[in-house]
Design a protein around this motif. Structure first.
Motif, PDB file in Angstrom:
ATOM      1  N   ARG A 467       0.715  -1.138   0.003  1.00  0.00           N
ATOM      2  CA  ARG A 467       0.224  -0.059  -0.081  1.00  0.00           C
ATOM      3  C   ARG A 467       1.042   1.236   0.032  1.00  0.00           C
ATOM      4  O   ARG A 467       0.765   2.174  -0.705  1.00  0.00           O
ATOM      5  CB  ARG A 467      -0.788   0.202   1.237  1.00  0.00           C
ATOM      6  N   GLU A 471       1.094   4.302  -3.004  1.00  0.00           N
ATOM      7  CA  GLU A 471       0.992   5.608  -2.395  1.00  0.00           C
ATOM      8  C   GLU A 471       2.115   6.428  -2.870  1.00  0.00           C
ATOM      9  O   GLU A 471       2.049   7.769  -3.174  1.00  0.00           O
ATOM     10  CB  GLU A 471       0.720   5.588  -0.866  1.00  0.00           C
ATOM     11  N   THR A 486      -3.712   5.588  -4.605  1.00  0.00           N
ATOM     12  CA  THR A 486      -4.024   4.866  -3.134  1.00  0.00           C
ATOM     13  C   THR A 486      -4.691   3.408  -3.699  1.00  0.00           C
ATOM     14  O   THR A 486      -5.479   3.424  -4.718  1.00  0.00           O
ATOM     15  CB  THR A 486      -4.701   5.665  -2.123  1.00  0.00           C
ATOM     16  N   ASN A 521      -7.587   3.412   1.037  1.00  0.00           N
ATOM     17  CA  ASN A 521      -6.344   3.469   1.450  1.00  0.00           C
ATOM     18  C   ASN A 521      -5.767   2.931   2.566  1.00  0.00           C
ATOM     19  O   ASN A 521      -5.189   3.651   3.513  1.00  0.00           O
ATOM     20  CB  ASN A 521      -5.758   5.107   1.275  1.00  0.00           C
TER      21      ASN A 521
END
Length: 556
Positions: A467, A471, A486, A521
């Motif tokens: 993640r 990002e 995201t 996110n």
């Protein structure tokens, strides 16, 4: 020959009798012989070579004979119906006592003369208008004719034997005079035939080995397996040469060494410019001309002749087959050039087939946009991973990924920008894979990551790093950068969240939708997972689809 003449004479006599009878049909049907016919029949033995004859009706009964006592008797010959009644002439040769031969004067015979005579009995069919009326049997004394024929044959054989003996003598003399020269010629011919036979056997063996090589190469599943087969076969097909195979790398700037045999070695990499065969685009034979140049990949060189065969497939050079003569085998090595060329062609076709098969397999299991595996491959891999975990007890986790507000990228910046976002996410997933881990694009903006041999804690850590990696990605589209990307991530573990592929995928999807419901996110683990991460919120199917396809008003 004698039988053929007698058959011909009997046929003529049959015609003569049939033509002189006043009424042939009546004569053979009733057995009544007219006075005129009687006189003719009685005179016939005196005017021909026969001494006796009979007339039969169609049943085999004698209706007339030179011996009146035989009239009314029936023939006992079984061949009468089978042969004569079918329109054929029946011939029989017997040796009879002299007393049975009519009109023979026994007083003129010497006491030492034979007491028997050779008699020919010939049955001829009486046929008129295609109907079988009966038969005529002729008796002929062929003793003198037979003896004369035998005498002539013996004389002929004697003459022929004499001529053959003279000819044989002449041949022996000629052969004796030319014996030494003929022996030399025969020896040379035998040697040539022996060499030809050896060549035929060698050619048959080469054809058989080439056929086997082609069959094995076409069945190879990978290039590594193919080159192992090449090494083993080339040792038998070309025992007088050491060799090696090079194949172009994917970048096509160098060739990678793949295999070698018979004591040969191959370098890890060679440059195409370092081989005269590749530079000239055709086979290069070192040692065939007065002036030769050594290829860089053949260094260090000890003067032995060698071949460089460019390996071509579909008009494109895919590699190089290098062969070098073994010590004291140079003569055999030069003679094997044609066979070596055929081997290069077999190898080229096999390499092309394996690469084409790999390409087709990649096309069937790869997503064309991101290069990741597709849903089909993901399902199969997950099933195999679950089976492996069931057998070994190894941990297994599944990560479901969805790009947040992906529709906004398409609507605001266009589908090309959306494709760039998907590629960027796919690259981040692929970079995060290690060992047997598999990254897949399952459809649209959805991705899946299979993590075998990862504990639940490790899987959660990997999901969070993924993640953060996404990002941190910055995607430029045209002259500007796209908004921050995201992802929402759901994690499921085997066997806590399912023991079947569909159960594990559903658990990961539920965790994914829980992450979206909690604000996107972020990473969420499926319900019932170990650790202190919250379980997903319960979301109904229709609401879940709506949330996935349409972002909340605040996000929009």
């Amino acid at each position: 020959m004698l039988e053929s003449d007698l058959r011909h004479q009997a046929a003529q006599l049959n015609t003569q009798v049939m033509s002189h009878l006043e009424n042939v049909d009546v004569t053979f049907r009733t057995g009544v012989i007219g006075e005129h016919d009687q006189e003719f029949l009685e005179l016939l033995p005196a005017t021909s070579d026969i001494y006796r004859f009979k007339l039969f009706d169609d049943t085999g009964q004698v209706i007339w004979s030179t011996r009146a006592a035989e009239i009314g008797s029936v023939t006992n010959k079984t061949d009468f119906i089978a042969t004569v009644a079918m329109g054929n002439i029946l011939y029989n040769h017997e040796e009879k006592p002299i007393a049975e031969v009519d009109f023979f004067d026994t007083d003129k015979l010497d006491a030492s003369a034979p007491s028997t005579r050779h008699v020919a009995e010939i049955y001829t069919p009486a046929i008129k208008d295609g109907r079988f009326l009966g038969a005529i049997e002729f008796y002929s004394d062929i003793t003198q004719v037979r003896n004369l024929f035998i005498t002539r044959v013996r004389l002929s054989l004697f003459v022929l034997c004499s001529i053959a003996l003279l000819a044989l003598t002449a041949v022996i003399v000629v052969l004796y005079r030319t014996n030494l020269q003929q022996v030399r010629v025969l020896r040379a011919r035998a040697e040539k035939e022996r060499e030809l036979m050896d060549d035929q056997l060698r050619l048959a063996r080469e054809v058989r080995l080439l056929g086997e090589l082609n069959e094995w190469l076409q069945s190879s599943r990978s290039l590594d397996e193919l080159f192992d087969m090449v090494s083993r076969f080339m040792t038998h097909i070309l025992p007088e040469a050491e060799g090696s195979v090079y194949v172009y790398s994917n970048s096509r700037d160098v060739l990678d060494g793949c295999a070698s045999w018979n004591g040969g070695t191959h370098k890890a990499h060679i440059h195409p410019e370092g081989c005269w065969g590749l530079r000239r685009g055709r086979t290069y034979e070192f040692g065939a001309s007065e002036i030769d140049f050594v290829c860089e990949h053949a260094e260090p060189h000890d003067g032995r002749p060698y071949f460089c065969f460019p390996i071509l497939a579909h008009g494109e050079t895919v590699g190089l087959l290098h062969l070098r003569a073994l010590e004291d085998r140079e003569e055999c090595f030069h003679a094997s050039k044609k066979l070596a060329q055929l081997c290069a062609e077999q190898i080229s076709m096999a390499i092309a087939n394996v690469r084409m098969r790999d390409q087709l397999h990649d096309q069937s299991v790869r997503d064309p946009l991101t290069g990741l595996f597709n849903r089909r491959h993901m399902t199969e891999t997950l099933r195999k991973s679950i089976n492996r975990s069931q057998q070994t007890g190894a941990p297994l986790s599944l990560i479901a990924v969805d790009v947040d507000h992906f529709k906004k990228f398409n609507d605001t910046h266009g589908h090309d920008a959306g494709d760039m976002v998907l590629r960027a996410v796919g690259a981040a997933l692929e970079q995060g894979c290690d060992r047997d881990e598999v990254a897949c694009r399952t459809g649209g903006e959805e991705f899946t990551l299979i993590l075998p041999d990862n504990t639940p804690e490790d899987a959660m850590t990997r999901a969070e790093k993924l993640r953060q990696a996404v990002e941190a990605v910055s995607v430029r589209y045209g002259e500007k950068s796209l908004p921050r990307i995201t992802i929402s991530v759901g994690v499921a573990h085997y066997p806590a969240h399912g023991t079947m592929p569909q159960d594990l995928m559903r658990a990961a999807d539920d965790a994914l939708y829980a992450a979206k419901d909690k604000g996107r996110n972020q990473v969420q683990v499926a319900c019932g997972a170990p650790g202190n991460i919250a379980a997903p919120l319960p979301v109904q199917g229709q609401q879940r689809e709506t949330q996935k396809s349409s972002p909340p008003a605040s996000a929009a």
